[in-house]
Design an enzyme around this catalytic site. Sequence first.
Site, mmCIF file in Angstrom:
data_model
loop_
_atom_site.group_PDB
_atom_site.id
_atom_site.type_symbol
_atom_site.label_atom_id
_atom_site.label_comp_id
_atom_site.label_asym_id
_atom_site.label_seq_id
_atom_site.Cartn_x
_atom_site.Cartn_y
_atom_site.Cartn_z
ATOM 1 N N GLN A 76 0.752 -1.136 -0.104
ATOM 2 C CA GLN A 76 0.027 -0.205 -0.033
ATOM 3 C C GLN A 76 0.860 1.291 0.011
ATOM 4 O O GLN A 76 0.421 2.210 0.589
ATOM 5 C CB GLN A 76 -1.021 -0.002 1.106
ATOM 6 C CG GLN A 76 -2.052 -0.838 1.123
ATOM 7 C CD GLN A 76 -3.049 -0.517 -0.138
ATOM 8 O OE1 GLN A 76 -3.124 0.729 -0.200
ATOM 9 N NE2 GLN A 76 -3.742 -1.355 -0.786
ATOM 10 N N SER A 77 2.190 1.387 -0.737
ATOM 11 C CA SER A 77 2.808 2.288 -0.708
ATOM 12 C C SER A 77 2.167 3.442 -1.259
ATOM 13 O O SER A 77 1.759 3.770 -2.596
ATOM 14 C CB SER A 77 3.866 2.092 -1.713
ATOM 15 O OG SER A 77 4.981 3.147 -1.835
ATOM 16 N N ASN A 78 2.213 4.817 -0.509
ATOM 17 C CA ASN A 78 1.741 5.828 -1.140
ATOM 18 C C ASN A 78 2.721 6.560 -1.930
ATOM 19 O O ASN A 78 2.596 7.224 -2.899
ATOM 20 C CB ASN A 78 1.328 6.934 0.106
ATOM 21 C CG ASN A 78 0.404 6.325 1.104
ATOM 22 O OD1 ASN A 78 -0.685 6.140 0.840
ATOM 23 N ND2 ASN A 78 1.016 6.066 2.399
ATOM 24 N N ALA A 80 4.838 4.998 -4.120
ATOM 25 C CA ALA A 80 4.946 4.349 -5.392
ATOM 26 C C ALA A 80 3.706 4.971 -6.025
ATOM 27 O O ALA A 80 3.785 5.163 -7.281
ATOM 28 C CB ALA A 80 4.771 2.983 -5.086
#
Length: 333
Positions: A76-78, A80
């Site tokens: 859930q990388s913001n 990326a």
Amino acid sequence: MMKQADDFERVSLGFFPTPLERLTTLGDSLGITLDIKRDDYTGFGGGGNKVRKLEYLMADACRKQVNVVITTGGHQSNHARMVAAAARKFGMKPVLVLRGHQPETYQGNLLLDKLFGAELEFLDPDGYFTQIEGAMNAHADAAQARGEKALIIPLGGATPLGALGYVRAIEEMDAQLKARHQLPPEVIVAPTGSGGTLAGLYVGARKYWPDTKIVGISVSAKAQWFQARISAMAQDCADLLEWPQNWTPEDIWIEDDFVGTAYGVPSDGGIDAIYRVAQAEGLLLDPVYTGKAMHGLISLVEQGKISAGSRVIFVHCGGSPALYPFAQTLLEH
Ligand SMILES: *Cc1c(COP(=O)(O)O)cnc(C)c1O
């Protein structure tokens, strides 16, 4: 002469200045004067703290005439997700190598990654740290073989150049407080994931607010690891500004009691903080970063490590897309 963050090339992505608002109800209940820097409202690509770093990092990508931008992060990388959006804005192709298994449903940031048309590769969590560099290099090599130019942006955009974004954030808050005839804060609290935000805040504070303490609430690693990494990054950032410093790991204040089980796994204290802030202020935090950081802030005030009556700024770094994939965990709490 010392350089300014403004002297470095930057593309315009976010909406600045972001609001700096007073949280009266929560602040009163804690016995502090609490302001919040709304970097969840940087706006671009769903918003969050990475937009400030990417204004510098994407200027570098544009100058190098890159065709493909490669980065990495958690499921859930913001970060990326914002890299994917920024790459598209400048006609570049985003490639994201994410830590986790291929999901059954693309929710939250993963959904946004899909909307931005990012190429996704999933790395097994166990092998991630040994494989990530090779995996990103393989994408860069493949681009080169196609005659394209690739740029790898490290995890969290945590580089000395990216950290300049948070030197600017201090300048921005300094102007906001001066316009209101308010004093600088005694303490700034921010979540710490890759350390770039904290490094920039530290440099900016040493430059403009020498009496302000910067507290990083770790959402992943141990304090020692962050202290070494962040003091080095802060020094490199100060070097960019032609302002050589001799900071040591002991200069960096990190609290690592609020991680919970692991990075990316919501903690009980973090979820409590999400509910408390939502119901005191109508304000949304997230379960991966800002909820845990607010848990840290509340606990440090209760423990007296942040003194009663202090002026405190909490940096809201964004992350609300990650609320929805955790719906079940939040509701069962
Ligand atoms: C990336 C991120 C952080 C951590 O910032 P770093 O500069 O990586 O330490 C905090 N909060 C949110 C919402 C983020 O996306």
